[in-house]
Design an enzyme around this catalytic site. Sequence first.
Site, PDB file in Angstrom:
ATOM      1  N   ASP A   1     -21.031   0.428  -2.322  1.00 33.57           N
ATOM      2  CA  ASP A   1     -20.430  -0.622  -1.490  1.00 33.57           C
ATOM      3  C   ASP A   1     -19.553  -1.536  -2.341  1.00 33.57           C
ATOM      4  O   ASP A   1     -19.984  -2.012  -3.400  1.00 33.57           O
ATOM      5  CB  ASP A   1     -21.565  -1.451  -0.877  1.00 33.57           C
ATOM      6  CG  ASP A   1     -21.294  -1.844   0.554  1.00 33.57           C
ATOM      7  OD1 ASP A   1     -20.229  -1.499   1.094  1.00 33.57           O
ATOM      8  OD2 ASP A   1     -22.184  -2.494   1.152  1.00 33.57           O
TER       9      ASP A   1
ATOM     10  N   ASP B   1     -24.373  -3.603  -0.372  1.00 31.51           N
ATOM     11  CA  ASP B   1     -24.460  -4.955  -0.940  1.00 31.51           C
ATOM     12  C   ASP B   1     -25.548  -5.757  -0.222  1.00 31.51           C
ATOM     13  O   ASP B   1     -25.837  -6.894  -0.603  1.00 31.51           O
ATOM     14  CB  ASP B   1     -23.099  -5.672  -0.904  1.00 31.51           C
ATOM     15  CG  ASP B   1     -22.568  -5.873   0.496  1.00 31.51           C
ATOM     16  OD1 ASP B   1     -23.185  -5.375   1.458  1.00 31.51           O
ATOM     17  OD2 ASP B   1     -21.514  -6.542   0.643  1.00 31.51           O
ATOM     18  N   SER B   2     -26.210  -5.155   0.764  1.00 36.35           N
ATOM     19  CA  SER B   2     -27.395  -5.767   1.370  1.00 36.35           C
ATOM     20  C   SER B   2     -28.460  -5.987   0.293  1.00 36.35           C
ATOM     21  O   SER B   2     -29.428  -6.719   0.521  1.00 36.35           O
ATOM     22  CB  SER B   2     -27.946  -4.888   2.501  1.00 36.35           C
ATOM     23  OG  SER B   2     -28.094  -3.547   2.067  1.00 36.35           O
TER      24      SER B   2
ATOM     25  N   LYS C   1     -17.420   2.326  -0.017  1.00 36.63           N
ATOM     26  CA  LYS C   1     -17.306   1.763   1.337  1.00 36.63           C
ATOM     27  C   LYS C   1     -16.761   0.352   1.226  1.00 36.63           C
ATOM     28  O   LYS C   1     -17.101  -0.370   0.276  1.00 36.63           O
ATOM     29  CB  LYS C   1     -18.686   1.731   2.022  1.00 36.63           C
ATOM     30  CG  LYS C   1     -18.692   0.999   3.378  1.00 36.63           C
ATOM     31  CD  LYS C   1     -19.987   1.197   4.118  1.00 36.63           C
ATOM     32  CE  LYS C   1     -21.058   0.181   3.792  1.00 36.63           C
ATOM     33  NZ  LYS C   1     -20.717  -1.236   4.051  1.00 36.63           N
TER      34      LYS C   1
ATOM     35  N   GLU D   1     -15.487  -3.196   3.855  1.00 34.97           N
ATOM     36  CA  GLU D   1     -15.496  -3.789   5.194  1.00 34.97           C
ATOM     37  C   GLU D   1     -14.087  -4.184   5.615  1.00 34.97           C
ATOM     38  O   GLU D   1     -13.324  -4.719   4.803  1.00 34.97           O
ATOM     39  CB  GLU D   1     -16.403  -5.026   5.210  1.00 34.97           C
ATOM     40  CG  GLU D   1     -17.845  -4.705   4.890  1.00 34.97           C
ATOM     41  CD  GLU D   1     -18.753  -5.936   4.946  1.00 34.97           C
ATOM     42  OE1 GLU D   1     -18.297  -7.031   5.356  1.00 34.97           O
ATOM     43  OE2 GLU D   1     -19.928  -5.789   4.569  1.00 34.97           O
TER      44      GLU D   1
ATOM     45  N   GLU E   1     -21.083  -1.515  13.029  1.00 34.64           N
ATOM     46  CA  GLU E   1     -22.293  -2.350  13.046  1.00 34.64           C
ATOM     47  C   GLU E   1     -22.306  -3.334  14.218  1.00 34.64           C
ATOM     48  O   GLU E   1     -21.300  -4.029  14.471  1.00 34.64           O
ATOM     49  CB  GLU E   1     -22.391  -3.121  11.713  1.00 34.64           C
ATOM     50  CG  GLU E   1     -23.626  -4.017  11.639  1.00 34.64           C
ATOM     51  CD  GLU E   1     -23.993  -4.468  10.234  1.00 34.64           C
ATOM     52  OE1 GLU E   1     -23.349  -4.021   9.257  1.00 34.64           O
ATOM     53  OE2 GLU E   1     -24.943  -5.280  10.122  1.00 34.64           O
TER      54      GLU E   1
HETATM   55  O1  KIV Z   1     -24.863  -3.227   2.724  1.00 39.02           O
HETATM   56  C1  KIV Z   1     -25.388  -2.517   3.593  1.00 39.02           C
HETATM   57  O2  KIV Z   1     -26.576  -2.175   3.534  1.00 39.02           O
HETATM   58  C2  KIV Z   1     -24.559  -2.084   4.708  1.00 39.02           C
HETATM   59  C3  KIV Z   1     -25.266  -1.512   5.891  1.00 39.02           C
HETATM   60  C4  KIV Z   1     -25.661  -2.626   6.779  1.00 39.02           C
HETATM   61  C5  KIV Z   1     -24.451  -0.483   6.578  1.00 39.02           C
HETATM   62  O3  KIV Z   1     -23.374  -2.240   4.671  1.00 39.02           O
END
Ligand code: KIV
Length: 283
Positions: free
Chosen positions: A86, A47-48, A116, A118, A185
């Site tokens: 994500d 989600d970056s 993934k 968090e 992280e």
């Molecule tokens: O969203 C992302 O790119 C991430 C990385 C920082 C691991 O979660």
Amino acid sequence: MSAKKVTVLDVQKAKEEGRKLVMVTAYDYPFGLLADEAGVDIVLVGDSLGMVVMGLAGTVEVNMDHMIHHIKAVVRGCKGPLVVGDMPFMSYNTSIREAIHNAGRLMKEGGCDVIKLEGGVDFAPTVAAIVKAGIPVQGHIGLTPQTASALGGFKMQGRNAAAAKQIIDDARALEDAGVFSIVLEAVPAPLGRLVAEAVKVPVIGIGAGPNVDGQVLVTHDMIGLFDKFVPKFVKQYTHIRSIILEALAGYKNDVQEVTFPGPEHSFSMPDEALEQLKKMMKG
Ligand code: KIV
């Protein structure tokens, strides 16, 4: 060319064999193809993308539709690496039922292999339920960007013994809940080592020092495509922005000076047809 498809079992075996895992982010087809050709183990559609592709201030505004759109594009190019989708902010936070539904959407509609999310101890029941539904989950602890405002900003985590112990507890709770690996992280390097030693599943670090089971970086940071801010843990392997800017400046100059397009970039027409056309135009 892509090698054989990487599976969750391959990722787990890498830790047993002491082989470091290589993970990068990708958000579209060309970068999916490049990551595939480079032979990385894992590609994260993170989600970056909110920051490095959409120009947002953070990841909070990213939603399920954004994620599915980008995962689909990456999956088309990425045949070898394990593709991680994500879970965006608030797609798994309100109820376990909704979390399973949205994890399923990322796989069914996006086409990623695993998801993934968090969170540590507090999210272990959610992780366990998603895993039970048949969806492999990668955890993400330490600095969790979606809740950066609650953590006081994008800061290193685990500064004191109690905070560090909490991160180890988070890793253990996620392992018990069934994750196949954990992203860790922005923590001190000695804590990175302790977390990797505390669990059997691979711990993939981003700013967690060298003594973890693999590394992940945001590709746009690593290649210098996004440089609004460069976290301490990023190594820039190139500065692709400068190369692109040079190309754009060259194109701009050529267009203004009419040195582009030249004959080699233009289509020709038989002289006879051109003469005939000119006569027709005169009436
Ligand atoms: O969203 C992302 O790119 C991430 C990385 C920082 C691991 O979660």
